[in-house]
Design a protein around this motif. Structure first.
Motif, PDB file in Angstrom:
ATOM      1  N   ILE A  86      -5.212   4.214  -6.972  1.00  0.00           N
ATOM      2  CA  ILE A  86      -5.283   5.152  -5.687  1.00  0.00           C
ATOM      3  C   ILE A  86      -5.538   4.292  -4.652  1.00  0.00           C
ATOM      4  CG2 ILE A  86      -6.797   6.879  -4.986  1.00  0.00           C
ATOM      5  CD1 ILE A  86      -7.776   7.545  -8.008  1.00  0.00           C
ATOM      6  N   VAL A  87      -4.789   4.647  -3.672  1.00  0.00           N
ATOM      7  CA  VAL A  87      -4.804   3.888  -2.270  1.00  0.00           C
ATOM      8  C   VAL A  87      -5.694   4.697  -1.416  1.00  0.00           C
ATOM      9  CG1 VAL A  87      -3.543   3.021  -0.694  1.00  0.00           C
ATOM     10  CG2 VAL A  87      -2.632   2.848  -2.787  1.00  0.00           C
ATOM     11  N   GLU A  88      -6.513   4.182  -0.476  1.00  0.00           N
ATOM     12  CA  GLU A  88      -7.306   4.982   0.418  1.00  0.00           C
ATOM     13  C   GLU A  88      -6.122   5.561   1.468  1.00  0.00           C
ATOM     14  OE1 GLU A  88      -9.685   1.989   2.147  1.00  0.00           O
ATOM     15  OE2 GLU A  88     -11.454   2.462   0.745  1.00  0.00           O
ATOM     16  N   SER A  89      -6.404   6.668   1.709  1.00  0.00           N
ATOM     17  CA  SER A  89      -5.507   7.415   2.799  1.00  0.00           C
ATOM     18  C   SER A  89      -5.671   7.000   4.093  1.00  0.00           C
ATOM     19  CB  SER A  89      -5.864   9.062   2.819  1.00  0.00           C
ATOM     20  OG  SER A  89      -7.260   9.073   3.340  1.00  0.00           O
ATOM     21  N   ALA A 116       0.777  -1.246   0.007  1.00  0.00           N
ATOM     22  CA  ALA A 116       0.179   0.166  -0.145  1.00  0.00           C
ATOM     23  C   ALA A 116       0.766   1.236   0.158  1.00  0.00           C
ATOM     24  CB  ALA A 116      -0.833  -0.038   1.370  1.00  0.00           C
ATOM     25  N   LYS A 117       2.169   1.290   0.746  1.00  0.00           N
ATOM     26  CA  LYS A 117       3.018   2.398   0.649  1.00  0.00           C
ATOM     27  C   LYS A 117       3.717   2.739  -0.480  1.00  0.00           C
ATOM     28  CE  LYS A 117       3.812   2.171   6.023  1.00  0.00           C
ATOM     29  NZ  LYS A 117       4.379   1.769   6.746  1.00  0.00           N
ATOM     30  N   GLU A 173       8.117   3.787  10.270  1.00  0.00           N
ATOM     31  CA  GLU A 173       8.269   4.436   8.783  1.00  0.00           C
ATOM     32  C   GLU A 173       7.965   5.789   9.409  1.00  0.00           C
ATOM     33  OE1 GLU A 173       8.427   4.044   5.819  1.00  0.00           O
ATOM     34  OE2 GLU A 173       8.474   1.701   5.535  1.00  0.00           O
ATOM     35  N   ASN A 174       7.040   6.359  10.198  1.00  0.00           N
ATOM     36  CA  ASN A 174       6.667   7.510  10.491  1.00  0.00           C
ATOM     37  C   ASN A 174       7.478   8.333  11.716  1.00  0.00           C
ATOM     38  OD1 ASN A 174       4.628   7.488   8.578  1.00  0.00           O
ATOM     39  ND2 ASN A 174       3.061   6.356  10.017  1.00  0.00           N
ATOM     40  N   GLY A 175       8.351   7.532  12.193  1.00  0.00           N
ATOM     41  CA  GLY A 175       9.165   8.030  13.156  1.00  0.00           C
ATOM     42  C   GLY A 175       8.497   8.352  14.489  1.00  0.00           C
ATOM     43  N   GLY A 176       7.312   7.636  14.659  1.00  0.00           N
ATOM     44  CA  GLY A 176       6.744   7.713  15.942  1.00  0.00           C
ATOM     45  C   GLY A 176       7.500   7.138  17.165  1.00  0.00           C
TER      46      GLY A 176
END
Length: 472
Positions: A400-403, A73-74, A419-422
Motif C-alpha cells: 500500500i502506497v500512501e495517497s 510509487a506510482k 502525469e496529471n496534465g497540470g
C-alpha cells in the motif's frame, strides 16, 4: 521465398539469415562456451561483465533518483488496482511504460502487463507439475545444448550448470510439455533468459506462455509461417514509411525473412544494447507487436532511408552486412525510444496488411499449415479477452502506497505535472542519433536500489521477498 528448414529450425538462405548456433552475429551470444568469462570483471548495472551488450559510455538514459522514486510509487499504486487502471486509465499506463518501468518493479510489471499473473493464479501448481516431469528427451537434449549460448557474458548465465542455466532449462522444458505440438524453438531461449533476469522461473514460464500464445502466436511453430507473413507485412509498411529503403531492398531481391527473423523472433533481445532492449520490452508488453514492427522500421529507415546512406551499401553483400551489424547510434536508447513513440504505425495498419498478405499467401501457397490463435495487441486486449478476477490480481503481500506523497523536489513536481496534465505537455523534440564513438567506456553505474522502506506501508516483508521484483 526463402528456404525453410524442416521442424522448428530457423530460416536460412546460404546460411546468412539463420539464427546461428555460434551466436557470432548477435549481441546476446558469444562463441566462447560458459566458464570462460573472468569473474574478476566488474558487472554493469544490468549484470553484464563483457560482450557487446555491456553498458558503455552514456548509451543509457540517466534518470535522477528522486524521479525514479516517484515513478516507483506510482507503479506500486497502479499494481495495487491493476484492473481499474487498465479499464479506465490505460493511456496513462501506456505513457508510463513509454517512460520506462522502474528497474525494481520491472519483473512484476511485465507479469501483470502480459496477463502472466492471471494465468499463474488460474493454474496454480501446473508449473510445478510440469517441472517434476522428465520431459521429452529429444527436446531436453536440444535445449541443454543451447543453454550456454544465452547471454554468456551475463553473470546469471555465465557458469555452466549454474542456477541461471538450470532455471532456463526448467522453463523451456516446461513449455515443451505445455505445448507438445509446438515443442521448442531456438529463438525461445533468449526470450526466456530475459524474463529470468527479472523474475523467478514460474513467473517467467507464464510470461513466456503469454508471449508465445498472445503476442507472437505461431512464431515458434513448425514451418515458421507466422514470421514469414510478418516479414511481408514489414516489407509492405516500409514501402509507405521509407520508399528509398524499400526500393533498395527490392532492387537487390533481399527478402525480409533474411534480415528480420532474429529481430522479431527474439524481440530484439540479441540485437540492441541492453538499455534499449528493456525500454523496447516495456512498450512491447504494453502495446503489443506494433512496437516490434516500429523498431524494425526505424532501423531500416535509419540505415537505408536516403540516397546518401545507400552509397555505402550498393550491393547485396554490403546491404546484408549493414543489416547484420546495425550502427550503434541508431540503437541508442534516447534516439530509438523517441523514434518508436513518434512512428505512426498502428494496430489497424498491421491488421490491414496482415489480411492482405494472408490472401496473397493463400493464392501462392494455399492454406496455412499451422492454425495460430488471433494475435492480441497488447495488455489491454489481453485483459479484455479474458477479464481477470480481483483475486487473480491480488498481490501477496499487498503493498500500500500512501495517497499523499512526500514533499516533492523540482524534478518530482515536473514529473507530477506531466502525469496529471497540470501543464500542457510539449511535443517531444526530435532526437538526433549520436555520433558513433569508439572505446568510450565509463565505469558502470550502481544498480538502481529498490523502493525506500519509507514509501511502503502495510507489509513487513521487503519489496522483493514474496513477489520477487528483482531476480539476479
Amino acid at each position: 521465398m526463402a528456404k525453410i528448414e524442416p521442424g522448428n529450425g530457423l530460416v536460412s538462405r546460404d546460411s546468412k539469415a539463420e539464427l546461428r548456433d555460434n551466436g557470432t552475429s548477435s549481441h546476446g551470444s558469444d562463441p566462447e562456451t560458459n566458464g570462460g568469462v573472468p569473474w574478476d570483471k566488474q558487472a554493469d548495472k544490468y549484470g553484464f561483465t563483457g560482450g557487446a551488450q555491456q553498458l558503455r559510455g552514456e548509451s543509457a538514459v540517466q534518470i535522477p533518483t528522486e524521479v525514479l522514486r516517484q515513478r516507483e510509487a506510482k507503479w506500486l499504486e497502479m499494481l495495487n488496482s491493476w484492473d481499474k487502471w487498465m479499464a479506465k486509465k490505460h493511456k496513462k499506463v501506456k505513457e508510463r511504460c513509454q517512460k520506462g518501468v522502474p528497474p525494481s518493479l520491472r519483473g512484476r510489471a511485465w507479469l501483470y502487463l502480459t496477463g502472466g499473473k492471471v494465468r499463474r493464479e488460474q493454474n496454480q501448481g501446473k508449473f510445478q507439475a510440469l517441472d517434476n516431469q522428465p520431459g521429452d528427451p529429444k527436446w531436453v537434449d536440444i535445449i541443454e545444448r543451447d543453454l550456454h549460448r544465452q547471454f554468456p557474458f551475463h553473470e546469471m548465465f555465465a557458469a555452466r550448470g549454474g542456477h541461471g542455466q538450470q532455471d532456463l532449462l526448467r522453463v523451456l522444458k516446461a513449455y515443451t510439455l505445455h505445448r507438445p505440438e509446438e515443442g521448442y524453438c531456438q529463438a525461445q531461449a533468449p526470450i526466456a533468459a530475459v524474463l529470468l533476469m527479472h523474475m523467478p522461473a514460474e513467473d517467467a514460464f507464464w510470461v513466456l506462455v503469454q508471449i508465445c500464445e498472445k503476442y507472437l502466436p505461431g512464431y515458434y511453430s513448425t514451418g515458421l509461417e507466422a514470421i514469414q507473413l510478418d516479414g511481408e507485412i514489414l516489407y509492405a509498411l516500409l514501402r509507405r514509411v521509407s520508399p528509398a529503403a524499400h526500393r533498395h531492398l527490392k532492387k537487390h531481391k533481399l527478402e525480409p525473412i533474411l534480415y528480420m527473423t532474429e529481430w522479431f523472433m527474439c524481440a530484439f533481445s540479441r540485437t540492441l544494447p541492453w538499455a534499449s532492449v528493456l525500454r523496447v520490452w516495456d512498450m512491447f508488453l504494453c502495446e503489443g507487436v506494433k512496437i516490434i514492427f516500429r523498431v524494425g522500421l526505424v532501423l531500416l529507415k535509419s540505415m537505408l532511408g536516403s540516397q546518401e546512406k545507400l552509397k555505402a551499401c550498393q550491393g547485396l553483400y554490403e546491404t546484408m552486412e549493414l543489416l547484420r551489424a546495425v550502427r550503434p547510434q541508431y540503437m541508442q536508447e534516447a534516439f530509438l525510444v523517441h523514434e518508436i513513440i513518434e512512428f505512426e504505425v498502428s494496430e489497424k495498419d498491421i491488421e490491414r496488411e496482415h489480411h492482405a498478405q494472408l490472401r496473397r499467401w493463400k493464392e501462392t501457397h494455399g492454406d496455412l499449415h499451422c492454425k495460430s490463435p488471433p494475435r492480441m495487441h497488447g495488455a489491454k486486449a489481453i485483459m479484455a479477452a479474458e477479464p481477470p478476477s480481483r483475486q487473480d490480481l491480488r498481490q501477496m503481500p499487498t503493498i500500500i502506497v500512501e495517497s499523499s506523497l512526500a514533499p516533492q523536489t523540482g524534478g518530482q513536481r515536473a514529473e507530477c505535472a506531466e502525469e496529471n496534465g497540470g501543464t500542457k505537455a510539449e511535443k517531444p523534440k526530435a532526437v538526433v542519433p549520436p555520433q558513433e564513438t569508439v572505446n568510450s567506456y565509463l565505469p558502470p553505474g550502481d544498480p538502481s536500489p529498490l523502493v525506500k522502506p519509507a514509501a511502503v506501508r502495510g507489509s513487513k516483508e521487503s519489496l522483493g521477498s514474496a513477489e520477487h521484483d528483482t531476480y539476479l
